[in-house]
Design a protein around this motif. Structure first.
Motif, PDB file in Angstrom:
ATOM      1  N   THR A 131       5.301  32.337  75.564  1.00  0.00           N
ATOM      2  CA  THR A 131       6.679  31.954  75.900  1.00  0.00           C
ATOM      3  C   THR A 131       7.473  33.188  76.265  1.00  0.00           C
ATOM      4  OG1 THR A 131       6.549  30.095  74.365  1.00  0.00           O
ATOM      5  CG2 THR A 131       8.747  30.758  75.103  1.00  0.00           C
ATOM      6  N   LEU A 132       7.972  33.199  77.486  1.00  0.00           N
ATOM      7  CA  LEU A 132       8.655  34.362  78.011  1.00  0.00           C
ATOM      8  C   LEU A 132       9.832  34.760  77.125  1.00  0.00           C
ATOM      9  CD1 LEU A 132       8.851  36.384  80.378  1.00  0.00           C
ATOM     10  CD2 LEU A 132      10.431  34.777  81.483  1.00  0.00           C
ATOM     11  N   GLY A 133       9.877  36.020  76.729  1.00  0.00           N
ATOM     12  CA  GLY A 133      11.013  36.560  76.015  1.00  0.00           C
ATOM     13  C   GLY A 133      10.952  36.471  74.506  1.00  0.00           C
ATOM     14  N   GLN A 134      10.012  35.716  73.946  1.00  0.00           N
ATOM     15  CA  GLN A 134      10.003  35.575  72.490  1.00  0.00           C
ATOM     16  C   GLN A 134       9.565  36.859  71.784  1.00  0.00           C
ATOM     17  OE1 GLN A 134       8.124  32.053  70.934  1.00  0.00           O
ATOM     18  NE2 GLN A 134       9.670  30.706  71.854  1.00  0.00           N
ATOM     19  N   PHE A 135       8.849  37.716  72.467  1.00  0.00           N
ATOM     20  CA  PHE A 135       8.491  39.021  71.906  1.00  0.00           C
ATOM     21  C   PHE A 135       9.297  40.143  72.563  1.00  0.00           C
ATOM     22  CE2 PHE A 135       4.948  36.652  70.258  1.00  0.00           C
ATOM     23  CZ  PHE A 135       4.610  37.304  69.093  1.00  0.00           C
ATOM     24  N   ALA A 136      10.528  39.804  72.950  1.00  0.00           N
ATOM     25  CA  ALA A 136      11.396  40.798  73.578  1.00  0.00           C
ATOM     26  C   ALA A 136      12.747  40.848  72.885  1.00  0.00           C
ATOM     27  CB  ALA A 136      11.576  40.469  75.060  1.00  0.00           C
ATOM     28  N   THR A 137      12.793  40.463  71.604  1.00  0.00           N
ATOM     29  CA  THR A 137      14.043  40.462  70.853  1.00  0.00           C
ATOM     30  C   THR A 137      14.057  41.605  69.848  1.00  0.00           C
ATOM     31  OG1 THR A 137      13.286  39.059  69.018  1.00  0.00           O
ATOM     32  CG2 THR A 137      14.014  37.943  71.040  1.00  0.00           C
ATOM     33  N   GLU A 138      15.226  41.840  69.255  1.00  0.00           N
ATOM     34  CA  GLU A 138      15.327  42.879  68.238  1.00  0.00           C
ATOM     35  C   GLU A 138      14.569  42.503  66.972  1.00  0.00           C
ATOM     36  OE1 GLU A 138      16.401  45.723  68.781  1.00  0.00           O
ATOM     37  OE2 GLU A 138      17.566  45.500  70.615  1.00  0.00           O
ATOM     38  N   ARG A 139      14.324  41.225  66.756  1.00  0.00           N
ATOM     39  CA  ARG A 139      13.652  40.775  65.539  1.00  0.00           C
ATOM     40  C   ARG A 139      12.153  40.562  65.712  1.00  0.00           C
ATOM     41  NH1 ARG A 139      16.780  40.003  61.356  1.00  0.00           N
ATOM     42  NH2 ARG A 139      19.040  39.860  61.676  1.00  0.00           N
ATOM     43  N   LEU A 140      11.680  40.529  66.944  1.00  0.00           N
ATOM     44  CA  LEU A 140      10.257  40.299  67.163  1.00  0.00           C
ATOM     45  C   LEU A 140       9.816  41.073  68.400  1.00  0.00           C
ATOM     46  CD1 LEU A 140       7.799  38.803  66.087  1.00  0.00           C
ATOM     47  CD2 LEU A 140       8.415  36.864  67.552  1.00  0.00           C
ATOM     48  N   ARG A 141       8.959  42.058  68.184  1.00  0.00           N
ATOM     49  CA  ARG A 141       8.459  42.873  69.283  1.00  0.00           C
ATOM     50  C   ARG A 141       6.994  43.203  69.066  1.00  0.00           C
ATOM     51  NH1 ARG A 141      12.388  45.265  72.731  1.00  0.00           N
ATOM     52  NH2 ARG A 141      10.546  45.799  73.946  1.00  0.00           N
ATOM     53  N   ILE A 142       6.324  43.500  70.166  1.00  0.00           N
ATOM     54  CA  ILE A 142       5.027  44.163  70.108  1.00  0.00           C
ATOM     55  C   ILE A 142       5.314  45.648  70.312  1.00  0.00           C
ATOM     56  CG2 ILE A 142       2.769  44.479  71.182  1.00  0.00           C
ATOM     57  CD1 ILE A 142       3.044  41.889  69.640  1.00  0.00           C
ATOM     58  N   VAL A 143       4.819  46.477  69.410  1.00  0.00           N
ATOM     59  CA  VAL A 143       5.034  47.917  69.496  1.00  0.00           C
ATOM     60  C   VAL A 143       3.684  48.624  69.474  1.00  0.00           C
ATOM     61  CG1 VAL A 143       7.326  47.802  68.443  1.00  0.00           C
ATOM     62  CG2 VAL A 143       5.318  48.139  66.983  1.00  0.00           C
ATOM     63  N   GLN A 144       3.723  49.888  69.836  1.00  0.00           N
ATOM     64  CA  GLN A 144       2.511  50.688  69.995  1.00  0.00           C
ATOM     65  C   GLN A 144       2.663  51.975  69.212  1.00  0.00           C
ATOM     66  OE1 GLN A 144       1.974  51.545  74.143  1.00  0.00           O
ATOM     67  NE2 GLN A 144      -0.247  51.739  74.008  1.00  0.00           N
ATOM     68  N   ASN A 145       1.569  52.482  68.645  1.00  0.00           N
ATOM     69  CA  ASN A 145       1.631  53.775  67.967  1.00  0.00           C
ATOM     70  C   ASN A 145       1.068  54.871  68.861  1.00  0.00           C
ATOM     71  OD1 ASN A 145      -1.153  53.563  67.783  1.00  0.00           O
ATOM     72  ND2 ASN A 145      -1.198  53.295  65.568  1.00  0.00           N
ATOM     73  N   SER A 146       1.005  56.089  68.349  1.00  0.00           N
ATOM     74  CA  SER A 146       0.578  57.221  69.171  1.00  0.00           C
ATOM     75  C   SER A 146      -0.875  57.123  69.598  1.00  0.00           C
ATOM     76  CB  SER A 146       0.808  58.536  68.419  1.00  0.00           C
ATOM     77  OG  SER A 146       0.056  58.554  67.208  1.00  0.00           O
ATOM     78  N   ALA A 147      -1.666  56.355  68.865  1.00  0.00           N
ATOM     79  CA  ALA A 147      -3.082  56.174  69.213  1.00  0.00           C
ATOM     80  C   ALA A 147      -3.278  55.048  70.222  1.00  0.00           C
ATOM     81  CB  ALA A 147      -3.892  55.896  67.953  1.00  0.00           C
TER      82      ALA A 147
END
Length: 544
Positions: A131-147
């Motif tokens: 669903t477009l935008g559901q992982f683009a909020t301040e409360r729900l994101r996909i994030v990445q680490n340095s690896a």
């Protein structure tokens, strides 16, 4: 079931991991791999699309923490997925465009759902990757680490203690019997505040972007390394006025209100000349709410810096309140292809408070006192970076400098046993003592007569130089002659022999530094009267 509480060395933080699996389906054994506090072990959650004769299925796993987490607590779940969906979702609102660039789609192939729950209740926060935008909020994101590893970052606004992850197969794979695996490594939240830390995660996003041909963030994970050769690049290309691209870095837990953040950026000389500094904004936020926003131009001014083309510039900002993320946004302006190199952010201790002091005269020492509110010590240096501390003091305890004969800059930094703060320059102005010079005018005069002027043989001179004349009857105890500040001096009518000397003063930076006195000169008085009567001469001689 067990409770795992793992400390992170060097930080006042701990990762608190989920402690059990409440239920699962189509999840690989052992299930303990999903709550063992080891981010290299995993549970594979499998989904399969149907075939013409066999039904498909979904898989899920539900993790539980040992006790409910308060509202607005952020949890992280390390995952891997298929079909490049995580590489796309880390782009936030640009996810669909990134997916197209990667030759995939967010909906139709591998999909997953995350839900935060309190016990068996309904989800207090959920998101579907399709669903477009559901992982683009301040409360729900996909994030990445340095690896380059991916995590779900979830912050419900209600209390929760369970996180459920469901692996699904989209409609594009229907009737094909395709399997997709969502690997779940661990879920955890952060307890405590970090000190002197680099951010741990990143994501990016954009507004009014219709194509990623020239507008994107390349190598986003590079911003999480301390290297001066690794950096992400924020591009907005040749778009008109309005569109923007931004990258956010996330810290594990909130900062202290007194913490300072150093943001490292560079760009080309031509873009600096074109005014890019006014189109870059840096925002410090807490749980999605902006605490402080400054443009690059404002930070350059506040830091008293000159940003030059290609040079990495560290810009410090002091939000004055707890923050958990920093966002760098580049907004386009017409006619110029724009990009910004983002090297990272460092959170560090605040600058010590330094006591006010005046300048000193050459050959003196000065007492410098620094205060901190954290109970840290203060290290003193003679260099802006590196080097060895020449003294360490507690808060409020003076550092006494050596005898100084020229302007000297000391640097003070906080040290709390595990990390150091920013070095703060403490310049000490040293005012030179003037040369005494010499005076002349040794003479003998008759009582009740005025001597000739005392002249200057040599003397310091200049706009900051003045003089003081002193007199003495015994060449031991001296008195200041009021109002006499010239280079020469005209003594008054004298009744007694008198010594004179001059002191030169150099007045700068609010203080007056004195020379040694000149060698004294003596004006001798004698009785020049002639008396014919011997008795009168004797009485005068006897003072009667």
């Amino acid at each position: 079931m067990f409770f795992l509480y793992t400390a992170i060395a060097g930080y006042a933080q701990t990762k608190v991991y989920a402690t059990s699996v409440t239920s699962s389906d189509n999840a690989s054994a052992p299930l303990t791999n999903a709550y063992d506090g080891n981010l290299t072990t995993k549970v594979d959650v499998t989904a399969k699309s149907n075939t013409l004769v066999l039904a498909g299925y979904e898989g899920y796993i539900e993790l539980q923490f040992s006790s409910p987490l308060p509202a607005n607590t952020t949890s992280y779940i390390k995952i891997t997925a298929e079909d490049n969906i995580l590489q796309s979702l880390v782009g936030g609102s640009l996810g669909n465009l990134v997916a197209g660039l990667l030759g995939t789609v967010l909906a139709g192939k591998h999909e997953f759902v995350v839900e935060a729950k309190l016990n068996n209740g309904s989800a207090v926060l959920s998101g579907n990757s399709a669903t477009l935008g559901q992982f683009a909020t301040e409360r729900l994101r996909i994030v990445q680490n340095s690896a380059g590893e991916y995590f779900i970052r979830i912050t419900p606004d209600q209390s929760y203690n369970r996180i459920k992850l469901t692996s699904k197969v989209g409609t594009a794979l229907l009737n094909l019997g395709q399997t997709r695996v969502l690997s779940v490594y661990d879920a955890y939240y952060i307890s405590g505040s970090g000190l002197c830390s680099e951010p741990t995660y990143t994501s990016y996003s954009g507004t009014s972007i219709v194509s990623l041909t020239d507008s994107n963030v390349s190598n986003p994970e590079y911003v999480l390394t301390p290297s001066t050769t690794d950096f992400s690049v924020i591009n907005v290309g040749l778009l008109g006025v309005g569109p923007s691209v931004e990258q956010t870095v996330y810290f594990e837990g909130p900062s202290n209100a007194s913490d300072i953040f150093g943001v490292r950026l560079s760009t080309s000389a031509s873009l600096l000349s074109a005014g890019i500094a006014s189109n870059v904004s840096i925002t410090a936020s807490y749980q999605g709410t902006a605490v402080q926003t400054k443009t690059l131009a404002e930070l350059i001014t506040l830091n008293a810096l000159t940003m030059t083309g290609g040079a990495i510039t560290t810009l410090y900002m002091s939000p004055g309140s707890a923050v958990d993320r920093i966002t760098v946004r580049l907004s386009s302006f017409a006619g110029v292809a724009q990009s910004l190199n983002f090297y990272g952010v460092t959170k560090t201790l605040s600058v010590p408070g330094i006591n006010a002091y005046t300048a000193i005269c050459s050959g003196s020492t000065v007492s410098l006192t620094a205060t901190v509110t954290t109970g840290a010590q203060i290290r003193w240096y003679t260099v802006a970076s590196g080097g060895t501390a020449i003294a360490t003091t507690n808060s409020g305890v003076a550092f006494i400098t050596p005898v100084l004969t020229s302007n000297t800059t000391y640097y003070a930094e906080q040290f709390n046993g595990s990390c150091t703060g920013i070095r703060f320059a403490v310049p000490v102005t040293v005012v030179a003592k003037p040369i005494a010079g010499a005076i002349a005018g040794e003479q003998t005069i008759c009582l009740n007569k005025q001597p000739t002027s005392l002249s200057s043989v040599s003397a310091d001179a200049g706009s900051t130089i003045s003089y003081r004349w002193e007199s003495s009857l015994d060449d031991v105890s001296w008195s200041v002659i009021s109002g006499e500040t010239g280079i020469t001096y005209q003594p008054p009518v004298l009744l007694k022999s008198t010594f004179y000397r001059r002191i030169t003063m150099n007045t700068q930076s609010g203080i007056s530094c004195e020379s040694l006195p000149t060698s004294s000169v003596k004006v001798t008085t004698k009785n020049c009267m002639v008396y014919a009567n011997p008795m009168v001469r004797q009485r005068i001689k006897n003072g009667t």
